[in-house]
Design an enzyme around this catalytic site. Structure first.
Site, mmCIF file in Angstrom:
data_model
loop_
_atom_site.group_PDB
_atom_site.id
_atom_site.type_symbol
_atom_site.label_atom_id
_atom_site.label_comp_id
_atom_site.label_asym_id
_atom_site.label_seq_id
_atom_site.Cartn_x
_atom_site.Cartn_y
_atom_site.Cartn_z
ATOM 1 N N TYR A 18 35.845 44.161 33.894
ATOM 2 C CA TYR A 18 36.472 42.983 33.385
ATOM 3 C C TYR A 18 37.699 42.324 34.367
ATOM 4 O O TYR A 18 37.935 41.590 33.412
ATOM 5 C CB TYR A 18 37.552 44.141 31.954
ATOM 6 C CG TYR A 18 36.915 44.928 31.085
ATOM 7 C CD1 TYR A 18 36.118 43.883 29.988
ATOM 8 C CD2 TYR A 18 36.553 46.081 31.281
ATOM 9 C CE1 TYR A 18 35.534 44.810 29.087
ATOM 10 C CE2 TYR A 18 35.998 46.663 30.417
ATOM 11 C CZ TYR A 18 35.566 46.153 29.850
ATOM 12 O OH TYR A 18 34.923 46.764 28.350
ATOM 13 N N ASP A 20 37.421 40.633 37.060
ATOM 14 C CA ASP A 20 37.263 39.174 37.319
ATOM 15 C C ASP A 20 37.045 38.031 36.006
ATOM 16 O O ASP A 20 37.993 36.959 36.203
ATOM 17 C CB ASP A 20 35.835 38.973 37.889
ATOM 18 C CG ASP A 20 35.213 40.121 39.483
ATOM 19 O OD1 ASP A 20 35.781 40.317 40.025
ATOM 20 O OD2 ASP A 20 34.298 41.419 38.503
ATOM 21 N N GLN A 235 43.615 40.876 25.119
ATOM 22 C CA GLN A 235 44.149 40.812 26.643
ATOM 23 C C GLN A 235 45.372 40.661 26.339
ATOM 24 O O GLN A 235 46.289 41.601 27.123
ATOM 25 C CB GLN A 235 43.602 39.668 27.498
ATOM 26 C CG GLN A 235 43.748 40.435 29.147
ATOM 27 C CD GLN A 235 43.557 39.195 29.707
ATOM 28 O OE1 GLN A 235 43.464 37.458 29.149
ATOM 29 N NE2 GLN A 235 43.362 39.267 31.326
ATOM 30 N N GLY A 252 42.547 49.004 38.898
ATOM 31 C CA GLY A 252 41.791 47.284 39.125
ATOM 32 C C GLY A 252 42.597 46.706 40.307
ATOM 33 O O GLY A 252 44.052 46.506 40.867
ATOM 34 N N GLU A 253 43.109 45.304 39.458
ATOM 35 C CA GLU A 253 44.343 44.320 39.814
ATOM 36 C C GLU A 253 44.711 44.127 38.029
ATOM 37 O O GLU A 253 45.956 44.101 38.549
ATOM 38 C CB GLU A 253 42.882 43.096 40.087
ATOM 39 C CG GLU A 253 43.929 42.540 40.811
ATOM 40 C CD GLU A 253 43.634 41.325 42.079
ATOM 41 O OE1 GLU A 253 42.743 42.068 42.734
ATOM 42 O OE2 GLU A 253 44.083 40.109 42.076
ATOM 43 N N ASP A 254 44.134 43.962 37.610
ATOM 44 C CA ASP A 254 44.932 42.816 36.720
ATOM 45 C C ASP A 254 45.819 43.650 35.886
ATOM 46 O O ASP A 254 46.631 43.939 35.083
ATOM 47 C CB ASP A 254 44.193 41.528 35.251
ATOM 48 C CG ASP A 254 44.844 41.252 34.695
ATOM 49 O OD1 ASP A 254 45.623 39.926 34.867
ATOM 50 O OD2 ASP A 254 44.594 41.109 33.601
ATOM 51 N N SER A 255 45.263 44.660 35.289
ATOM 52 C CA SER A 255 46.287 45.886 34.621
ATOM 53 C C SER A 255 46.500 46.319 35.620
ATOM 54 O O SER A 255 47.828 46.582 34.223
ATOM 55 C CB SER A 255 45.157 47.538 34.086
ATOM 56 O OG SER A 255 44.331 47.787 34.621
HETATM 57 O O1 TRH Z 1 38.138 45.951 35.014
HETATM 58 P P1 TRH Z 1 38.630 46.595 36.728
HETATM 59 O O2 TRH Z 1 37.705 47.068 36.723
HETATM 60 O O3 TRH Z 1 38.156 44.707 37.170
HETATM 61 C C1 TRH Z 1 37.748 44.731 38.368
HETATM 62 C C2 TRH Z 1 36.974 44.579 38.602
HETATM 63 O O4 TRH Z 1 36.264 45.734 38.945
HETATM 64 C C3 TRH Z 1 36.731 43.478 39.852
HETATM 65 O O5 TRH Z 1 35.084 43.586 40.813
HETATM 66 C C4 TRH Z 1 37.453 43.447 40.760
HETATM 67 O O6 TRH Z 1 37.031 42.317 41.559
HETATM 68 C C5 TRH Z 1 38.957 43.488 40.008
HETATM 69 O O7 TRH Z 1 38.982 44.518 39.293
HETATM 70 C C6 TRH Z 1 39.552 43.721 41.202
HETATM 71 O O8 TRH Z 1 40.582 46.984 35.597
HETATM 72 P P2 TRH Z 1 41.321 45.318 36.016
HETATM 73 O O9 TRH Z 1 41.397 44.228 36.938
HETATM 74 O O10 TRH Z 1 42.568 45.594 35.774
HETATM 75 O O11 TRH Z 1 40.610 44.546 35.026
HETATM 76 C C7 TRH Z 1 40.528 44.780 32.862
HETATM 77 C C8 TRH Z 1 41.245 43.860 32.263
HETATM 78 O O12 TRH Z 1 40.724 44.567 31.011
HETATM 79 C C9 TRH Z 1 42.772 43.705 32.429
HETATM 80 O O13 TRH Z 1 42.517 42.535 32.103
HETATM 81 C C10 TRH Z 1 43.756 43.678 31.184
HETATM 82 C C11 TRH Z 1 41.984 44.117 30.334
HETATM 83 N N1 TRH Z 1 41.702 45.470 29.325
HETATM 84 C C12 TRH Z 1 42.092 44.247 28.114
HETATM 85 O O14 TRH Z 1 42.699 43.263 27.696
HETATM 86 N N2 TRH Z 1 42.394 45.393 26.973
HETATM 87 C C13 TRH Z 1 42.098 46.823 27.686
HETATM 88 O O15 TRH Z 1 42.282 47.746 26.262
HETATM 89 C C14 TRH Z 1 42.048 47.415 28.494
HETATM 90 C C15 TRH Z 1 41.526 49.035 28.614
HETATM 91 C C16 TRH Z 1 42.144 45.988 29.624
#
Ligand code: TRH
Length: 369
Positions: A18, A20, A235, A252-255
């Site tokens: 998610y 990206d 989100q 990951g990055e955003d959470s």
């Molecule tokens: O999902 P991630 O692992 O995302 C990524 C990708 O793997 C990507 O390739 C990589 O480049 C990047 O990480 C660093 O983890 P992340 O970054 O935390 O993203 C998750 C997203 O999902 C974030 O915007 C929060 C959102 N989210 C929701 O909106 N609702 C939910 O219930 C949850 C659990 C997450």
């Protein structure tokens, strides 16, 4: 500031999961809502965005599919600013047209987040195109003054103030808060030691409610552990989950960034990379995080020692969650009151810097003068 509307194209390839789509959507939305830019988001997979932002059609961002065979674009349809996320290669045809635009667009590569020190040296560096009259700039998010900053919406604090935790719990059928019980959220990669965590929580000193967004398991109970599956939240509502919990497991990055804004103790599972490069990144962040200015220099030496012990429990627990060592949950849980103060101080410290979108806008405006 400009007195005309700036136009911007953001290009996003969904490599996996998610993040990206999540990062690109946040940036697109902020550029449009907070800075009045006209934004098109070109994305090669619509599925994660539909989950992250189910009502995105109503937002002032134009979402366009990015097909493998990218359609021809007229030179006057190339916007002022072109952002490629995470070094996704722009369509060759589009780049050629960028070079034919009278005033060349500001071309940004928005890179990944890292706390490593080289980021400050590489942030904002230009990279001239080998053949065409175009220059791309590297824009690095980061935690220090010398980097591009972190994504954070202007209304973050007011949304948080307006958050009604009791209503949130009722909406998802969660029990009311009981003093002495802990509420945790869990968002992790499948290779995390989840089973070891569940066993440690079941036998823990403190009763725990574990909230698992996006999980399809049935609610269940084992010892002192209650597991509550939740739907995958949009989100902005994911922030509410983080606010409602005492500890958040993120990845990951955003959470990972959202957990920091929430100002609650958190456990980060870093995205795994080849040759264990991610271990250096994890330690680079830990060494910044465990030295929040103003927190470690306490007047009282006993307090300073307790803080140091709490941060050492955190470091050990994070390493174990990332596959290095045994999970010492009770030790980590005992440190939570100190870690909660620490997390608040860190969040406040970060929020005093301009956010990534504001920095990016400033950077582009300087180049468009
Ligand atoms: O999902 P991630 O692992 O995302 C990524 C990708 O793997 C990507 O390739 C990589 O480049 C990047 O990480 C660093 O983890 P992340 O970054 O935390 O993203 C998750 C997203 O999902 C974030 O915007 C929060 C959102 N989210 C929701 O909106 N609702 C939910 O219930 C949850 C659990 C997450």
């Amino acid at each position: 500031m400009t007195n005309f509307t700036l136009h911007c194209d953001i290009f996003c390839t969904v490599v996996d999961n998610y993040g990206d789509a999540g990062v690109c959507w946040r940036l697109a939305r902020q550029l449009a809502l907070e800075h009045g830019w006209q934004v098109r988001l070109w994305i090669d997979d619509a599925v994660p965005l539909a989950q992250l932002a189910p009502g995105h059609d109503a937002e002032p961002v134009e979402v366009r599919p990015w097909p493998a065979d990218f359609p021809p674009v007229a030179a006057d349809d190339i916007p002022d600013v072109v952002i490629e996320a995470f070094a996704c290669a722009l369509p060759a045809r589009y780049v050629e047209t960028m070079a034919r635009r009278g005033k060349k667009p500001v071309w940004i590569n928005l890179d990944h987040l890292s706390a490593e020190s080289w980021v400050a040296e590489c942030h904002a560096l230009p990279s001239p195109h080998p053949q065409l009259p175009l220059v791309k700039h590297f824009f690095f998010p980061g935690f220090t003054e010398e980097t591009g900053g972190l994504l954070r919406e202007r209304d973050y604090e007011s949304r948080r103030q307006a958050f009604d935790e009791a209503a949130f719990r009722a909406e998802f059928g969660l029990p009311p808060r009981v003093p002495g019980e802990l509420m945790l959220s869990l968002f992790s990669y499948p290779h995390a030691p989840i089973q070891a965590l569940l066993e440690a929580l079941a036998a823990a000193d403190t009763p725990v409610h574990l909230l698992r967004p996006g999980s399809s398991e049935a609610p269940n109970r084992n010892g002192r552990l209650h597991v509550h599956p939740l739907p995958f939240l949009p989100q902005l509502r994911y922030d509410e989950l983080l606010w409602a919990c005492d500890v958040n497991f993120v990845r990951g990055e955003d959470s990972f960034i959202r957990a920091q804004w929430a100002g609650k103790p958190f456990v980060w599972q870093i995205y795994p990379q080849a040759d264990d490069v991610h271990r250096m990144k994890l330690d680079a962040f830990l060494s910044l995080y465990t030295k929040v200015p103003g927190q470690v220099h306490r007047a009282d030496a006993d307090d300073a020692a307790t803080d140091a012990a709490a941060l050492s429990a955190l470091t050990g627990f994070w390493h174990a969650w990332n596959g290095d060592g045994a999970l010492a949950w009770n030790r980590f849980a005992a440190a939570l009151p100190r870690l909660a103060r620490h997390a608040q101080a860190w969040s406040k410290h970060l929020s005093q810097r301009p956010d990534l979108t504001t920095n990016l806008v400033q950077f582009c405006l300087e180049r468009l003068k």
